[in-house]
Design a protein around this motif. Structure first.
Motif, PDB file in Angstrom:
ATOM      1  N   GLY A  53       1.097  -0.991   0.150  1.00 37.23           N
ATOM      2  CA  GLY A  53       0.283   0.141  -0.480  1.00 37.23           C
ATOM      3  C   GLY A  53       0.712   1.664   0.179  1.00 37.23           C
ATOM      4  N   TYR A  54       1.975   1.222   0.827  1.00 40.07           N
ATOM      5  CA  TYR A  54       2.437   2.354   0.838  1.00 40.07           C
ATOM      6  C   TYR A  54       3.168   2.837  -0.907  1.00 40.07           C
ATOM      7  CZ  TYR A  54       1.614   2.092   6.150  1.00 40.07           C
ATOM      8  OH  TYR A  54       1.902   1.606   7.078  1.00 40.07           O
ATOM      9  N   LEU A  55       4.023   1.908  -1.455  1.00 36.62           N
ATOM     10  CA  LEU A  55       4.793   1.930  -2.917  1.00 36.62           C
ATOM     11  C   LEU A  55       3.823   1.905  -3.472  1.00 36.62           C
ATOM     12  CD1 LEU A  55       6.916  -0.958  -2.375  1.00 36.62           C
ATOM     13  CD2 LEU A  55       7.809   1.174  -1.486  1.00 36.62           C
ATOM     14  N   LEU A  56       2.736   1.986  -3.612  1.00 35.67           N
ATOM     15  CA  LEU A  56       1.548   2.269  -4.205  1.00 35.67           C
ATOM     16  C   LEU A  56       0.925   3.892  -4.366  1.00 35.67           C
ATOM     17  CD1 LEU A  56      -0.783  -0.580  -5.004  1.00 35.67           C
ATOM     18  CD2 LEU A  56       0.854  -0.226  -6.631  1.00 35.67           C
ATOM     19  N   ALA A  57       1.088   4.304  -3.122  1.00 40.87           N
ATOM     20  CA  ALA A  57       0.784   5.416  -3.309  1.00 40.87           C
ATOM     21  C   ALA A  57       0.511   6.908  -5.051  1.00 40.87           C
ATOM     22  CB  ALA A  57       1.105   6.320  -2.183  1.00 40.87           C
ATOM     23  N   PHE A  58       2.228   6.257  -4.779  1.00 43.39           N
ATOM     24  CA  PHE A  58       2.089   7.739  -5.577  1.00 43.39           C
ATOM     25  C   PHE A  58       2.348   6.786  -7.240  1.00 43.39           C
ATOM     26  CE2 PHE A  58       3.525   8.698  -1.733  1.00 43.39           C
ATOM     27  CZ  PHE A  58       2.697   9.866  -1.390  1.00 43.39           C
ATOM     28  N   PRO A  59       2.989   6.084  -8.019  1.00 43.11           N
ATOM     29  CA  PRO A  59       3.800   5.444  -8.989  1.00 43.11           C
ATOM     30  C   PRO A  59       2.509   6.013 -10.253  1.00 43.11           C
ATOM     31  CG  PRO A  59       3.970   3.742  -7.742  1.00 43.11           C
ATOM     32  CD  PRO A  59       2.656   4.709  -7.169  1.00 43.11           C
ATOM     33  N   VAL A  60       1.227   6.180 -10.247  1.00 38.76           N
ATOM     34  CA  VAL A  60       0.315   6.339 -11.870  1.00 38.76           C
ATOM     35  C   VAL A  60      -0.776   7.185 -10.984  1.00 38.76           C
ATOM     36  CG1 VAL A  60       1.286   4.290 -12.791  1.00 38.76           C
ATOM     37  CG2 VAL A  60      -0.726   4.276 -11.345  1.00 38.76           C
ATOM     38  N   PRO A  61      -0.965   8.108 -12.034  1.00 32.68           N
ATOM     39  CA  PRO A  61      -2.488   8.884 -11.271  1.00 32.68           C
ATOM     40  C   PRO A  61      -3.983   8.209 -10.426  1.00 32.68           C
ATOM     41  CG  PRO A  61      -1.938   9.876 -13.127  1.00 32.68           C
ATOM     42  CD  PRO A  61      -0.746   8.664 -13.281  1.00 32.68           C
ATOM     43  N   CYS A 116       4.296  22.308  -0.362  1.00 29.64           N
ATOM     44  CA  CYS A 116       5.029  21.073  -1.611  1.00 29.64           C
ATOM     45  C   CYS A 116       3.721  20.801  -2.431  1.00 29.64           C
ATOM     46  CB  CYS A 116       5.974  20.801  -0.443  1.00 29.64           C
ATOM     47  SG  CYS A 116       6.768  19.283  -1.296  1.00 29.64           S
ATOM     48  N   ILE A 117       3.858  20.840  -3.691  1.00 25.33           N
ATOM     49  CA  ILE A 117       3.142  19.898  -4.537  1.00 25.33           C
ATOM     50  C   ILE A 117       4.633  19.979  -5.455  1.00 25.33           C
ATOM     51  CG2 ILE A 117       2.018  20.582  -6.556  1.00 25.33           C
ATOM     52  CD1 ILE A 117       1.355  22.223  -3.685  1.00 25.33           C
ATOM     53  N   GLY A 118       2.988  18.024  -5.062  1.00 25.04           N
ATOM     54  CA  GLY A 118       4.058  16.640  -6.725  1.00 25.04           C
ATOM     55  C   GLY A 118       4.391  16.092  -5.518  1.00 25.04           C
ATOM     56  N   THR A 119       4.500  14.823  -6.011  1.00 25.15           N
ATOM     57  CA  THR A 119       4.615  13.333  -5.675  1.00 25.15           C
ATOM     58  C   THR A 119       5.704  13.089  -5.071  1.00 25.15           C
ATOM     59  OG1 THR A 119       5.646  12.668  -7.510  1.00 25.15           O
ATOM     60  CG2 THR A 119       3.137  12.424  -7.030  1.00 25.15           C
ATOM     61  N   HIS A 120       6.452  14.449  -5.196  1.00 16.78           N
ATOM     62  CA  HIS A 120       7.453  14.040  -4.283  1.00 16.78           C
ATOM     63  C   HIS A 120       7.778  14.493  -2.838  1.00 16.78           C
ATOM     64  CE1 HIS A 120       7.819  18.131  -5.037  1.00 16.78           C
ATOM     65  NE2 HIS A 120       8.337  18.307  -4.807  1.00 16.78           N
ATOM     66  N   TYR A 133      -6.350   5.809  -4.649  1.00 18.86           N
ATOM     67  CA  TYR A 133      -7.476   5.087  -4.146  1.00 18.86           C
ATOM     68  C   TYR A 133      -6.820   3.718  -4.037  1.00 18.86           C
ATOM     69  CZ  TYR A 133     -10.686   8.182  -6.261  1.00 18.86           C
ATOM     70  OH  TYR A 133     -11.358   9.805  -6.853  1.00 18.86           O
ATOM     71  N   ALA A 134      -6.120   3.217  -4.164  1.00 17.93           N
ATOM     72  CA  ALA A 134      -6.047   1.909  -3.728  1.00 17.93           C
ATOM     73  C   ALA A 134      -4.573   1.575  -2.705  1.00 17.93           C
ATOM     74  CB  ALA A 134      -4.775   0.630  -5.093  1.00 17.93           C
ATOM     75  N   THR A 135      -4.234   2.808  -2.668  1.00 18.31           N
ATOM     76  CA  THR A 135      -3.268   2.879  -1.177  1.00 18.31           C
ATOM     77  C   THR A 135      -4.360   2.932  -0.567  1.00 18.31           C
ATOM     78  OG1 THR A 135      -1.484   4.074  -2.499  1.00 18.31           O
ATOM     79  CG2 THR A 135      -1.835   4.745  -0.111  1.00 18.31           C
ATOM     80  N   SER A 155       9.524   9.176   2.152  1.00 15.86           N
ATOM     81  CA  SER A 155       8.652   9.016   2.877  1.00 15.86           C
ATOM     82  C   SER A 155       7.941   8.016   3.296  1.00 15.86           C
ATOM     83  CB  SER A 155       7.759  10.080   4.284  1.00 15.86           C
ATOM     84  OG  SER A 155       8.442  11.609   3.861  1.00 15.86           O
ATOM     85  N   PHE A 156       6.776   7.710   2.180  1.00 15.20           N
ATOM     86  CA  PHE A 156       6.148   6.126   2.058  1.00 15.20           C
ATOM     87  C   PHE A 156       7.442   5.510   1.955  1.00 15.20           C
ATOM     88  CE2 PHE A 156       2.997   8.893   3.008  1.00 15.20           C
ATOM     89  CZ  PHE A 156       1.599   8.066   2.930  1.00 15.20           C
ATOM     90  N   ILE A 157       8.380   5.820   1.120  1.00 17.00           N
ATOM     91  CA  ILE A 157       9.470   4.398   0.930  1.00 17.00           C
ATOM     92  C   ILE A 157      10.159   4.258   2.392  1.00 17.00           C
ATOM     93  CG2 ILE A 157      11.746   3.931   0.199  1.00 17.00           C
ATOM     94  CD1 ILE A 157      10.710   5.355  -2.177  1.00 17.00           C
ATOM     95  N   ILE A 158       9.905   4.758   3.730  1.00 20.70           N
ATOM     96  CA  ILE A 158      10.770   4.245   4.408  1.00 20.70           C
ATOM     97  C   ILE A 158      10.035   3.790   5.379  1.00 20.70           C
ATOM     98  CG2 ILE A 158      11.418   5.873   7.136  1.00 20.70           C
ATOM     99  CD1 ILE A 158      12.659   7.913   4.652  1.00 20.70           C
TER     100      ILE A 158
END
Length: 225
Positions: free
Chosen positions: A83-91, A175-179, A95-97, A184-187
């Motif tokens: 769930g954490y790793l799925l937070a940002f890959p694609v638009p 801050c605006i953007g996936t970065h 929802y899945a996260t 944080s979510f990777i950690i």
């Protein structure tokens, strides 16, 4: 008990941190308010399903297959990592996260308290129960305030520097953007994975116990009454 505390700290702490930041993540990714509200609703709904589902599944695994209940905790924590790793890959992946984090967070609570009662009995259950509860806000504080908040501010300051601005020139950091939350979510995923590995120690140490008839004493007490 310390092994259980460690896996609980590494599981509930990141889960609460992710739940607390979902709304802000939705804002920085440009989701409308209605969609952000949906994320919160999904977490609440799947939190309930996680409690019911893994409570039922873990009981079935014990009775039918004699599998240790801590093994279910390992599975739940591995699901949370996804769930954490799925937070940002694609638009739309948020929802899945929301679903996965809500589901795994809900599943952890009944598993933890059931494991405490089965392994340590009811004599000191209230004390151990509250110690387990304490790990939730403690983990949330450390991972939310001391990790996620600090990394978010760092990314926001980098964005200001790119615009030629300084921290003193703005009232609040934005801050605006996936970065902003990616690291944080990777950690959080790494910490949760470590919690899953630590729970395997509990699995190995309790496998003989769960292969026995763990409900025998309760049946005997009921018959004596």
């Amino acid at each position: 008990m310390w092994v259980l505390f460690l896996s609980t700290f590494c599981g509930l702490g990141p889960s609460l941190t992710a739940v607390d930041n979902l709304g802000q993540i939705g804002e920085l990714l440009g989701y409308p308010n209605k969609t952000i509200t949906s994320f919160v609703s999904l977490v609440s709904i799947w939190n309930f399903f996680g409690r019911v589902f893994f409570g039922f599944v873990s009981e079935t695994m014990i009775v039918k297959y004699k599998l240790p209940r801590p093994l279910m905790m390992t599975m739940v924590l591995l699901i949370a990592c996804i769930g954490y790793l799925l937070a940002f890959p694609v638009p739309g992946s948020l929802y899945a996260t929301s679903i996965i984090i809500g589901f795994s967070f809900g599943a952890q609570l009944p598993l933890i308290f059931a494991i405490i009662s089965e392994l340590f009995g009811l004599k000191y259950y209230s004390t151990l129960f509250n110690c387990g509860q304490l790990l939730s806000p403690l983990g949330s504080y450390i991972f939310n305030m001391r990790l996620t908040g600090v990394l978010y501010d760092r990314e926001a300051i980098k964005d200001l520097a790119k615009k030629g601005l300084t921290r003193s020139s703005v009232k609040s950091l934005t801050c605006i953007g996936t970065h902003c939350y990616r690291l944080s979510f990777i950690i959080l995923a790494v910490v949760t994975f470590f919690g899953a590995l630590s729970s395997l120690i509990l699995v190995l140490r309790t496998r003989k116990y769960y292969r026995s008839d763990i409900y025998k004493k309760y049946r005997e007490n009921a018959e004596s009454l």
